[in-house]
Design a protein around this motif. Structure first.
Motif, PDB file in Angstrom:
ATOM      1  N   ASN A 132      59.450  77.724  61.386  1.00  0.00           N
ATOM      2  CA  ASN A 132      61.050  77.919  61.480  1.00  0.00           C
ATOM      3  C   ASN A 132      62.109  76.944  60.209  1.00  0.00           C
ATOM      4  OD1 ASN A 132      61.022  80.984  62.074  1.00  0.00           O
ATOM      5  ND2 ASN A 132      60.986  80.695  63.973  1.00  0.00           N
ATOM      6  N   LYS A 133      61.145  75.438  60.247  1.00  0.00           N
ATOM      7  CA  LYS A 133      61.830  74.623  60.280  1.00  0.00           C
ATOM      8  C   LYS A 133      62.313  74.082  58.494  1.00  0.00           C
ATOM      9  CE  LYS A 133      60.206  70.259  61.893  1.00  0.00           C
ATOM     10  NZ  LYS A 133      59.451  68.921  61.926  1.00  0.00           N
ATOM     11  N   PHE A 134      63.102  73.994  58.128  1.00  0.00           N
ATOM     12  CA  PHE A 134      63.689  74.576  57.210  1.00  0.00           C
ATOM     13  C   PHE A 134      63.091  73.091  56.169  1.00  0.00           C
ATOM     14  CE2 PHE A 134      67.130  76.246  59.040  1.00  0.00           C
ATOM     15  CZ  PHE A 134      67.608  77.123  58.000  1.00  0.00           C
ATOM     16  N   SER A 135      62.441  73.002  55.072  1.00  0.00           N
ATOM     17  CA  SER A 135      62.237  71.779  53.948  1.00  0.00           C
ATOM     18  C   SER A 135      63.722  70.912  53.739  1.00  0.00           C
ATOM     19  CB  SER A 135      61.289  72.072  53.308  1.00  0.00           C
ATOM     20  OG  SER A 135      62.146  72.883  51.621  1.00  0.00           O
ATOM     21  N   SER A 136      63.318  70.055  52.738  1.00  0.00           N
ATOM     22  CA  SER A 136      64.529  69.542  52.299  1.00  0.00           C
ATOM     23  C   SER A 136      65.473  70.109  51.443  1.00  0.00           C
ATOM     24  CB  SER A 136      63.869  67.831  51.804  1.00  0.00           C
ATOM     25  OG  SER A 136      63.575  66.924  52.473  1.00  0.00           O
ATOM     26  N   SER A 137      64.489  70.683  50.389  1.00  0.00           N
ATOM     27  CA  SER A 137      64.260  71.542  49.404  1.00  0.00           C
ATOM     28  C   SER A 137      65.429  73.099  50.098  1.00  0.00           C
ATOM     29  CB  SER A 137      63.985  72.091  48.850  1.00  0.00           C
ATOM     30  OG  SER A 137      63.841  73.360  47.516  1.00  0.00           O
ATOM     31  N   ASP A 138      65.090  73.580  51.309  1.00  0.00           N
ATOM     32  CA  ASP A 138      65.630  74.171  51.111  1.00  0.00           C
ATOM     33  C   ASP A 138      66.661  74.263  52.389  1.00  0.00           C
ATOM     34  OD1 ASP A 138      63.361  75.992  51.896  1.00  0.00           O
ATOM     35  OD2 ASP A 138      62.694  75.517  53.544  1.00  0.00           O
ATOM     36  N   ILE A 139      67.661  72.865  52.893  1.00  0.00           N
ATOM     37  CA  ILE A 139      68.790  72.405  53.105  1.00  0.00           C
ATOM     38  C   ILE A 139      68.960  72.299  51.991  1.00  0.00           C
ATOM     39  CG2 ILE A 139      69.659  70.312  54.677  1.00  0.00           C
ATOM     40  CD1 ILE A 139      67.074  70.054  56.351  1.00  0.00           C
ATOM     41  N   SER A 140      68.682  71.758  50.968  1.00  0.00           N
ATOM     42  CA  SER A 140      69.618  71.634  49.785  1.00  0.00           C
ATOM     43  C   SER A 140      70.511  72.615  48.930  1.00  0.00           C
ATOM     44  CB  SER A 140      68.803  70.691  49.148  1.00  0.00           C
ATOM     45  OG  SER A 140      70.159  70.102  47.477  1.00  0.00           O
ATOM     46  N   GLN A 141      69.422  73.990  49.027  1.00  0.00           N
ATOM     47  CA  GLN A 141      70.509  74.572  48.664  1.00  0.00           C
ATOM     48  C   GLN A 141      70.877  75.341  49.728  1.00  0.00           C
ATOM     49  OE1 GLN A 141      67.063  77.829  47.194  1.00  0.00           O
ATOM     50  NE2 GLN A 141      65.857  75.714  46.718  1.00  0.00           N
ATOM     51  N   LEU A 142      70.601  76.144  50.530  1.00  0.00           N
ATOM     52  CA  LEU A 142      71.757  76.267  51.642  1.00  0.00           C
ATOM     53  C   LEU A 142      72.988  75.703  51.653  1.00  0.00           C
ATOM     54  CD1 LEU A 142      69.143  76.598  54.796  1.00  0.00           C
ATOM     55  CD2 LEU A 142      70.348  78.507  53.859  1.00  0.00           C
ATOM     56  N   ARG A 143      73.035  74.340  51.566  1.00  0.00           N
ATOM     57  CA  ARG A 143      74.341  73.144  51.801  1.00  0.00           C
ATOM     58  C   ARG A 143      75.120  73.699  50.496  1.00  0.00           C
ATOM     59  NH1 ARG A 143      72.038  66.945  51.658  1.00  0.00           N
ATOM     60  NH2 ARG A 143      72.037  67.579  54.677  1.00  0.00           N
ATOM     61  N   GLU A 144      74.943  73.800  49.134  1.00  0.00           N
ATOM     62  CA  GLU A 144      74.814  74.488  48.195  1.00  0.00           C
ATOM     63  C   GLU A 144      75.536  75.914  48.017  1.00  0.00           C
ATOM     64  OE1 GLU A 144      72.739  73.484  44.328  1.00  0.00           O
ATOM     65  OE2 GLU A 144      72.345  71.344  45.048  1.00  0.00           O
ATOM     66  N   ALA A 145      74.884  76.467  48.976  1.00  0.00           N
ATOM     67  CA  ALA A 145      75.607  77.704  48.779  1.00  0.00           C
ATOM     68  C   ALA A 145      76.329  77.945  50.226  1.00  0.00           C
ATOM     69  CB  ALA A 145      74.441  79.027  49.276  1.00  0.00           C
ATOM     70  N   GLY A 146      77.075  76.812  50.942  1.00  0.00           N
ATOM     71  CA  GLY A 146      78.071  76.531  51.774  1.00  0.00           C
ATOM     72  C   GLY A 146      77.317  77.244  53.240  1.00  0.00           C
ATOM     73  N   ILE A 147      76.423  76.755  53.484  1.00  0.00           N
ATOM     74  CA  ILE A 147      75.841  77.413  54.448  1.00  0.00           C
ATOM     75  C   ILE A 147      75.200  75.824  55.486  1.00  0.00           C
ATOM     76  CG2 ILE A 147      74.362  78.815  55.571  1.00  0.00           C
ATOM     77  CD1 ILE A 147      74.190  80.328  53.359  1.00  0.00           C
TER      78      ILE A 147
END
Length: 258
Positions: free
Chosen positions: A125-140
């Motif tokens: 369930n851990k987010f990778s750096s790539s996951d976090i980056s994409q979620l940030r860009e989506a406003g999440i």
């Protein structure tokens, strides 16, 4: 790095060494949602500075982009360097090692953002750096796991509009404070309209203005100024004092009237 540290130590302006998006690509109506704010700062409260010793070109505010960046925590009179890394790609600004280094280096600081009673530990369930980056860009906004504990972002997070939640809250605070101030100014029995000079004016015209003392209320016809106090060191500021400091901090006043 030594040059940047010297600037921090001597109180020089370090803003030109931040990313150009600080003022150039921060239009909230722009189509590039990910460029509406500094996502790393909005999420983890981490600023980055370009490590360049080259003189800033005449007529420009920002330094040239550098090959290496210093990632820092800034607050009060403290500048804490988290790491110095090669200039990353977009996903690199969500590097989970930055959060880990920050948490390990300043545990008392990060403790206030721990989500008590919520345990991590599930690797799936851990987010990778790539996951976090994409979620940030989506406003999440996501929570971050470190050493089995879960933390909210020290920066407050990102809104669905791709803007900083901390900035939105500050904007709401300023708007509410300005509304309260307008009601104070409009009060016939208040300190502004009951002033002897103002009472002699049939239709006074009040406005916010800036003078060498800082933010003030000015009655335009009589040129009467009512100074808004600055925050006092060591004391909890009033709403008006906070508004004054947020809109025109001391360095801005000194720079404007030098």
């Amino acid at each position: 790095m030594k040059s940047l540290l010297n600037k921090f130590t001597t109180g020089e302006n370090v803003n030109p060494y931040q990313g150009r998006g600080l003022t150039i690509r921060n239009d909230t109506s722009g189509l590039k949602k990910h460029a509406r704010t500094d996502l790393l700062y909005a999420d983890w409260n981490i600023l980055h500075f370009h490590l360049s010793d080259e003189p800033i070109p005449s007529g420009r505010f920002f330094s040239k982009p550098a090959d290496y960046l210093a990632f820092c925590l800034i607050g009060g009179n403290v500048a804490a360097v988290i790491d110095v890394l090669p200039h990353p790609d977009r996903a690199g600004f969500a590097n989970t090692n930055l959060f880990a280094t920050m948490a390990d280096s300043w545990p008392r600081y990060i403790e206030q953002y721990e989500l008590k009673g919520i345990l991590g530990g599930n690797e799936g369930n851990k987010f990778s750096s790539s996951d976090i980056s994409q979620l940030r860009e989506a406003g999440i906004t996501t929570f971050t796991e470190h050493n089995g504990k879960m933390y909210m972002g020290p920066g407050g997070g990102i809104t669905s509009a791709g803007t900083s939640l901390q900035v939105v809250r500050s904007s709401d605070y300023l708007r509410d404070t300005a509304d309260s101030l307008a009601k104070m100014v409009d009060d016939p029995q208040g300190q502004f309209r009951s002033h002897p000079i103002i009472q002699e004016i049939s239709d006074p015209n009040f406005m916010l203005t800036l003078d060498p003392r800082g933010l003030s209320i000015r009655e335009d016809k009589s040129q009467t100024h009512f100074a808004i106090n600055r925050p006092k060191p060591g004391e909890e500021p009033t709403r008006l004092e906070s508004m004054s400091d947020m809109l025109v901090p001391e360095w801005a006043i000194n720079s404007f009237f030098k």
